[in-house]
Design an enzyme around this catalytic site. Structure first.
Site, short mmCIF file in Angstrom:
data_model
loop_
_atom_site.label_atom_id
_atom_site.label_comp_id
_atom_site.label_asym_id
_atom_site.label_seq_id
_atom_site.Cartn_x
_atom_site.Cartn_y
_atom_site.Cartn_z
N ASP A 39 7.47 -0.42 -8.23
CA ASP A 39 7.80 -1.16 -7.02
C ASP A 39 9.17 -0.68 -6.52
O ASP A 39 9.78 0.20 -7.12
CB ASP A 39 7.83 -2.68 -7.28
N HIS A 60 -3.55 -5.03 2.39
CA HIS A 60 -3.70 -5.96 3.52
C HIS A 60 -2.40 -6.14 4.31
O HIS A 60 -2.40 -6.72 5.39
CB HIS A 60 -4.28 -7.30 3.06
N PHE A 69 6.22 3.70 -2.43
CA PHE A 69 4.84 4.21 -2.46
C PHE A 69 4.46 5.01 -1.23
O PHE A 69 3.41 5.64 -1.19
CB PHE A 69 3.81 3.11 -2.77
#
Length: 340
Positions: free
Chosen positions: A204, A250, A232
């Site tokens: 992350d 999403h 990412f």
């Protein structure tokens, strides 16, 4: 035979629907004040609750009686209130707590964004930056008090999906699972705890990783997990047999999603899997209100969207992947893909 309950007149039903936002804000206020925590040891008067939470007693009574009528509390004689099973979920110390999620829904960052829904529907553009002057991610990052609520809210929401997903999908065949955008590590911790032969990588943003890992320690699996910071959109760690993204895609439109998936394809080994944990929209006409409203929320906040199985198949194909199956896991499903 039991009697069929009478149907409300359409005008009354519209009134209920149009004022539902009042209910939502009342729940959020009760959560922020910590009323459920104040009632954790038993019933108390409105005056006693007000002293405990730092509120104006006569006004707090008005909030308590309103939220009692929607099931958070039970009002008794003498302005005495007790917790209901639903209200228990607003306590800070219960495993299924949704207190921070309820607080988040009432914050200006979330609530005020919905006031611009009409413009988003007319233009197809997200509302958050128009309302707040910066992207949702920058807004949260620049306001530590908002970030703390958002972070805890997302953790609470993720807890509702972790157990069903881990029970539904067999992770045991993988050597290493890379949790991309895995936050503090709650999902990865559950995967590793249920599959003793699997190792994990928690990936992350650097500021998230700096605060992450406690769920891995609590689950006793920290020795099988590596914490890696990064972006990412730039790259993801190599060496995984499965790349797990839980409610990440999403948050993004198709172009951004394909960029994220493309970084994974660059390091995906032969036979590797991409696993998207997402709440799928129905392909047909069946109602699924929570997911359809979530889809609108994603539009307003960040130009993201919920997707149907067919839409996921097309998205994955654009990134060089092939959808192999969808494994239902409660509220969310695991969308599994391999190299095309």
């Amino acid at each position: 035979m039991p009697e069929t309950p009478p149907q409300l007149p359409p005008s009354v039903r519209i009134l209920q629907l149009a004022t539902a936002g009042w209910m939502s804000q009342a729940v959020s206020a009760a959560a922020e004040l910590g009323i459920a925590d104040a009632l954790s040891e038993g019933p108390r008067t409105a005056t006693e609750i007000a002293a405990a939470v730092g509120a104006h007693a006569p006004t707090l009574y008005r909030l308590l009686r309103a939220t009692s009528d929607i099931g958070l509390f039970e009002e008794r004689e003498g302005q005495v209130f007790a917790l209901t099973p639903v209200g228990e979920a607003l306590r800070s110390d219960t495993p299924g707590s949704m207190r921070n999620f309820a607080v988040w829904v009432g914050l200006p960052a979330e609530r005020n964004t919905w006031t611009d829904l009409v413009r988003s529907v007319r233009t197809g553009e997200p509302a958050f930056e128009k309302v707040h002057g910066q992207s949702v991610w920058d807004h949260i990052r620049d306001r530590p008090e908002v970030f703390q609520v958002f972070d805890r809210a997302m953790t609470e929401a993720s807890r509702q999906i972790i157990a069903p997903v881990v029970a539904a999908y067999d992770f045991s065949s993988f050597g290493t699972v890379v949790d991309v955008g895995g936050g503090r590590g709650a999902l990865l911790a559950a995967v590793l705890a249920a599959n003793p032969g699997v190792r994990g990588v928690l990936f992350d943003q650097p500021d998230v990783i700096a605060e992450a890992g406690q769920p891995l320690k609590e689950a006793g699996v920290a020795d099988r997990a590596e914490l890696v910071p990064g972006d990412f959109f730039a790259s993801v760690p190599a060496g995984g047999d499965a790349y797990l993204l839980s409610n990440i895609i999403h948050d993004w439109d198709d172009d951004s999603s394909e960029r994220i998936l493309g970084r994974i394809v660059e390091v995906l080994p032969p036979g590797g899997r991409v696993l998207l944990v997402e709440a799928l929209l129905p392909s047909g006409l069946q109602p699924l209100l929570n997911v359809k409203l979530m889809d609108l929320d994603m539009l307003l906040l960040c130009d993201g969207r919920q997707r149907t199985e067919d839409e996921f198949a097309a998205l994955l194909a654009g990134a060089g992947l092939r959808l192999t199956r969808v494994v239902p896991g409660g509220h969310c499903s695991v969308v599994e893909a391999v190299r095309a």
